[in-house]
Each structure stands twice: as C-alpha cells, then as structure tokens.
Design a protein around this motif. Structure first.
Motif, PDB file in Angstrom:
ATOM      1  N   SER A   1     -25.345  -8.497  -9.650  1.00 36.64           N
ATOM      2  CA  SER A   1     -24.123  -8.272  -9.253  1.00 36.64           C
ATOM      3  C   SER A   1     -23.255  -9.786  -9.808  1.00 36.64           C
ATOM      4  N   VAL A   2     -22.310  -9.332 -10.705  1.00 33.63           N
ATOM      5  CA  VAL A   2     -21.353 -10.194 -11.112  1.00 33.63           C
ATOM      6  C   VAL A   2     -20.001  -9.886 -10.796  1.00 33.63           C
ATOM      7  N   SER A   3     -19.191 -10.547 -10.345  1.00 33.86           N
ATOM      8  CA  SER A   3     -17.847 -10.419  -9.964  1.00 33.86           C
ATOM      9  C   SER A   3     -16.854 -11.551 -10.223  1.00 33.86           C
ATOM     10  N   LEU A   4     -15.658 -11.039 -10.664  1.00 31.50           N
ATOM     11  CA  LEU A   4     -14.722 -12.199 -11.148  1.00 31.50           C
ATOM     12  C   LEU A   4     -13.399 -11.826 -10.497  1.00 31.50           C
ATOM     13  N   THR A   5     -12.882 -12.881  -9.707  1.00 31.50           N
ATOM     14  CA  THR A   5     -11.386 -12.670  -9.087  1.00 31.50           C
ATOM     15  C   THR A   5     -10.588 -13.478  -9.805  1.00 31.50           C
ATOM     16  N   THR A   6      -9.424 -13.165 -10.431  1.00 30.81           N
ATOM     17  CA  THR A   6      -8.537 -13.642 -11.107  1.00 30.81           C
ATOM     18  C   THR A   6      -7.353 -13.869 -10.295  1.00 30.81           C
ATOM     19  N   ARG A   7      -6.687 -14.959 -10.018  1.00 31.11           N
ATOM     20  CA  ARG A   7      -5.596 -14.860  -9.170  1.00 31.11           C
ATOM     21  C   ARG A   7      -4.427 -15.765 -10.199  1.00 31.11           C
ATOM     22  N   LYS A   8      -3.341 -15.193 -10.538  1.00 33.61           N
ATOM     23  CA  LYS A   8      -2.356 -15.559 -11.603  1.00 33.61           C
ATOM     24  C   LYS A   8      -1.093 -15.676 -10.846  1.00 33.61           C
ATOM     25  N   PRO A   9      -0.023 -16.468 -11.077  1.00 30.77           N
ATOM     26  CA  PRO A   9       1.350 -16.425 -10.635  1.00 30.77           C
ATOM     27  C   PRO A   9       1.886 -15.036 -10.862  1.00 30.77           C
ATOM     28  N   ALA A  10       2.397 -14.685  -9.726  1.00 31.49           N
ATOM     29  CA  ALA A  10       2.964 -13.155  -9.776  1.00 31.49           C
ATOM     30  C   ALA A  10       3.879 -12.866 -10.998  1.00 31.49           C
ATOM     31  N   GLN A  11       4.904 -13.817 -11.417  1.00 34.58           N
ATOM     32  CA  GLN A  11       5.664 -13.271 -12.513  1.00 34.58           C
ATOM     33  C   GLN A  11       4.851 -13.019 -13.923  1.00 34.58           C
ATOM     34  N   THR A  12       3.749 -13.607 -14.057  1.00 33.63           N
ATOM     35  CA  THR A  12       3.050 -13.188 -15.340  1.00 33.63           C
ATOM     36  C   THR A  12       2.215 -12.038 -15.315  1.00 33.63           C
ATOM     37  N   LEU A  13       2.379 -11.206 -14.083  1.00 31.39           N
ATOM     38  CA  LEU A  13       1.443 -10.147 -14.172  1.00 31.39           C
ATOM     39  C   LEU A  13       2.550  -8.650 -13.838  1.00 31.39           C
ATOM     40  N   ILE A  14       3.408  -9.168 -12.972  1.00 31.87           N
ATOM     41  CA  ILE A  14       4.301  -8.039 -12.564  1.00 31.87           C
ATOM     42  C   ILE A  14       5.628  -8.444 -12.789  1.00 31.87           C
ATOM     43  N   ASP A  15       6.560  -7.412 -12.773  1.00 29.69           N
ATOM     44  CA  ASP A  15       8.066  -7.707 -13.180  1.00 29.69           C
ATOM     45  C   ASP A  15       8.913  -7.851 -11.951  1.00 29.69           C
ATOM     46  N   GLU A  16       8.472  -7.112 -10.923  1.00 36.26           N
ATOM     47  CA  GLU A  16       9.203  -7.017  -9.555  1.00 36.26           C
ATOM     48  C   GLU A  16       8.926  -8.299  -8.634  1.00 36.26           C
ATOM     49  N   TYR A  17       9.894  -8.751  -8.010  1.00 38.84           N
ATOM     50  CA  TYR A  17       9.638  -9.888  -6.992  1.00 38.84           C
ATOM     51  C   TYR A  17       8.667  -9.497  -5.957  1.00 38.84           C
ATOM     52  N   VAL A  18       7.971 -10.469  -5.507  1.00 39.08           N
ATOM     53  CA  VAL A  18       6.946 -10.173  -4.426  1.00 39.08           C
ATOM     54  C   VAL A  18       6.921 -11.397  -3.569  1.00 39.08           C
ATOM     55  N   SER A  19       6.732 -11.139  -2.295  1.00 40.30           N
ATOM     56  CA  SER A  19       6.713 -12.295  -1.184  1.00 40.30           C
ATOM     57  C   SER A  19       5.208 -12.764  -0.939  1.00 40.30           C
ATOM     58  N   LYS A  20       4.318 -11.940  -1.096  1.00 40.40           N
ATOM     59  CA  LYS A  20       3.033 -12.080  -1.084  1.00 40.40           C
ATOM     60  C   LYS A  20       2.103 -11.416  -2.142  1.00 40.40           C
ATOM     61  N   GLU A  21       0.846 -11.918  -1.860  1.00 39.23           N
ATOM     62  CA  GLU A  21      -0.136 -11.572  -3.119  1.00 39.23           C
ATOM     63  C   GLU A  21      -0.148 -10.017  -3.179  1.00 39.23           C
ATOM     64  N   VAL A  22      -0.607  -9.521  -4.319  1.00 40.11           N
ATOM     65  CA  VAL A  22      -0.547  -8.033  -4.548  1.00 40.11           C
ATOM     66  C   VAL A  22      -1.687  -7.856  -5.461  1.00 40.11           C
ATOM     67  N   VAL A  23      -2.694  -7.217  -5.086  1.00 45.32           N
ATOM     68  CA  VAL A  23      -3.832  -6.807  -6.065  1.00 45.32           C
ATOM     69  C   VAL A  23      -3.567  -5.700  -7.121  1.00 45.32           C
ATOM     70  N   VAL A  24      -3.439  -6.308  -8.285  1.00 49.87           N
ATOM     71  CA  VAL A  24      -2.807  -5.303  -9.454  1.00 49.87           C
ATOM     72  C   VAL A  24      -4.172  -4.590 -10.076  1.00 49.87           C
ATOM     73  N   PHE A  25      -5.047  -5.115  -9.789  1.00 52.03           N
ATOM     74  CA  PHE A  25      -6.342  -4.270 -10.407  1.00 52.03           C
ATOM     75  C   PHE A  25      -7.562  -4.609  -9.622  1.00 52.03           C
ATOM     76  N   ASP A  26      -8.461  -3.669  -9.391  1.00 53.82           N
ATOM     77  CA  ASP A  26      -9.788  -3.583  -8.865  1.00 53.82           C
ATOM     78  C   ASP A  26     -10.898  -2.808  -9.431  1.00 53.82           C
ATOM     79  N   GLY A  27     -11.747  -3.393 -10.282  1.00 51.54           N
ATOM     80  CA  GLY A  27     -12.604  -2.172 -10.887  1.00 51.54           C
ATOM     81  C   GLY A  27     -13.469  -2.951 -11.750  1.00 51.54           C
ATOM     82  N   HIS A  28     -14.188  -2.214 -12.740  1.00 47.53           N
ATOM     83  CA  HIS A  28     -14.969  -2.824 -13.631  1.00 47.53           C
ATOM     84  C   HIS A  28     -14.297  -3.474 -14.870  1.00 47.53           C
TER      85      HIS A  28
END
Length: 259
Positions: A140-167
C-alpha cells in the motif's frame, strides 16, 4: 560536469546562482536554452553562461547533461531529441504521467544508452519505497496532500475540504499542476493505478504539506514534509529546487548514497 539548462525561470536561476556563483560541487552551468534569446541575454553576463535559442547549437555547446527547468510542454516537444544526444534531468515529471510518452522516453534511453534522472522534488522517502518495491513487498502507498485552500478552490471555506480521494491516475487528470508528487511516488512504487491520493484544501495552512504512508512486508513507514516556498517564486517549492541541485551534485561524487 558542464550543465545545460532548458528554461530560465525560478529553478533555472536558483541553479545558476548556487552552482556558478556559490560554487556547489564539481559543476558549472555553461549553457541555457530559451525561446527568446534577446529577453534573457542579460543572463550571460550575470552568470557567465551562453544563451541559445537554437536547440542544435545548445546541444553542441560542450555540455555533458541537460536539466529541464521549463514545463511539461517543453519536455514533450524537446526532450526526445535531447535524449538522443545527452543524459537528462527532468523536473516536470508530470510529462511522464502519459504512459505512451513514458515508454517512448524509456525506449529512447535504451536505444541511445542515455539516463533520465528524476529528482525527488518536494518529498522524501523514495529510497525506502524503491528498495521495498524491488523485493515486491509493498502492499500500500498513499499520499495525503494538504494545500492552502485558495490554491485549489475558488470559493471561501472556513474549514478543510477534501477535493479529491482516489487513485493517482485520476488525480493527475484532475489536478495536473498540483500533484507532481503523486507521479514520482507512482514511478518509485506500485504504479499510478495502485497509489492512493487524497487532496485537501485547508484554509488554516500557508504551505504545502505532503504525508506519505507505505505498508508492506518490510513493515510500515510514514513521512510528512512541509514545504517552504522558493524566495524567487512562491509557487515553487524550495525543497523541489534543492532536490535538483542535490541530484546533480550526487552525480559528481565517487562515494554515492543510495541509487
């Protein structure tokens, strides 16, 4: 070792400064290839190099190896030709997510007896992963990448959002500019269809954080890396630039650690 660089952006300038000005290792950057020679003419005096806009002249300029510091398009357009004449270092590893292109580059390297060097970029632990995978013991190999929200999504969020989970294969398609790490992990380990990726947009972090988890017959390993940006360009990881320099320096050593 005389080095040629394709591209004159943040990483190219970092390498020219560290190698030609600060004297890192037994290396010298001799030539730089760009599309617009006039625009970058000032680099000749600044770093004591020669700037080219003709690929053949660049390759004939007495260089031993070519470092790509441009983009995926440049890899696809230029590096099949370059690989027929020189060993190469590729920074835009995303180009190898295209399996047909990966096989093409591998075949060219075999035909012309060349080597393609892939810096580890913004992560570590690849030596462990490669060694375990060589024995077929990685499960098993897994990668969790956490980035500043504005670099991944346009809308404002106050807490973390998983934008992708898969291969990794699907992550590369959906986030081609944000997930180079998954490609290098896939190449070092079990492949893009078996490497699991989670991408999190987090409004509470300022830097990119990559966490790698590996399991297999050897046991298990977990590594987390928080990347500071390169001073010259905040969009570039400082560790990614350092890994290119380290890859080049490693080639000049008589005593080598790892592969």
């Amino acid at each position: 070792m005389n080095i040629g660089i394709v591209g004159a952006g943040a990483i190219g300038n970092f390498l020219m400064k560290e190698i030609n000005h600060n004297g890192v290792g037994e290396m010298r950057i001799q030539s730089v290839f760009v599309r617009d020679q006039i625009k970058y003419q000032n680099l000749e005096h600044q770093f004591n190099i020669k700037v080219f806009d003709r690929l053949d002249a660049f390759l004939d300029s007495g260089i031993d190896i070519v470092v790509e510091a441009a983009n995926i398009a440049a890899v696809h357009d230029l590096f099949p030709k370059i690989l027929s004449e020189k060993d190469v270092v590729l920074i835009s590893i995303g180009a190898l997510a295209d399996e047909d292109f990966l096989h093409k580059m591998n075949d060219l390297a075999e035909t012309y007896k060349r080597t393609i060097h892939l810096p580890t970029g913004a992560v570590g632990g690849l030596d462990l992963l490669q060694n375990a995978h060589t024995c077929g013991g990685v499960t098993s190999v897994s990668l969790t990448t956490r980035k500043p929200a504005q670099t991944l999504i346009d809308e404002y969020v106050s807490k973390e959002v998983v934008v992708f989970d898969g291969h990794a294969s699907e992550a590369i398609k959906q986030f081609p500019k944000n997930i180079n790490v998954s490609i290098i992990l896939s190449l070092a380990g079990v492949g893009i269809e078996q490497t699991n990726v989670t991408i999190i947009a987090d409004p509470t972090v300022e830097n990119n954080i990559h966490t790698i988890d590996i399991e297999g017959s050897f046991g298990s390993a977990s590594l987390s890396v928080t990347n500071n940006p390169l001073a010259e360009n905040p969009k570039t990881s400082h560790l990614a630039a350092m890994s290119v320099l380290g890859t080049l320096d490693h080639m000049t050593k008589r005593i080598k650690l790892g592969g």
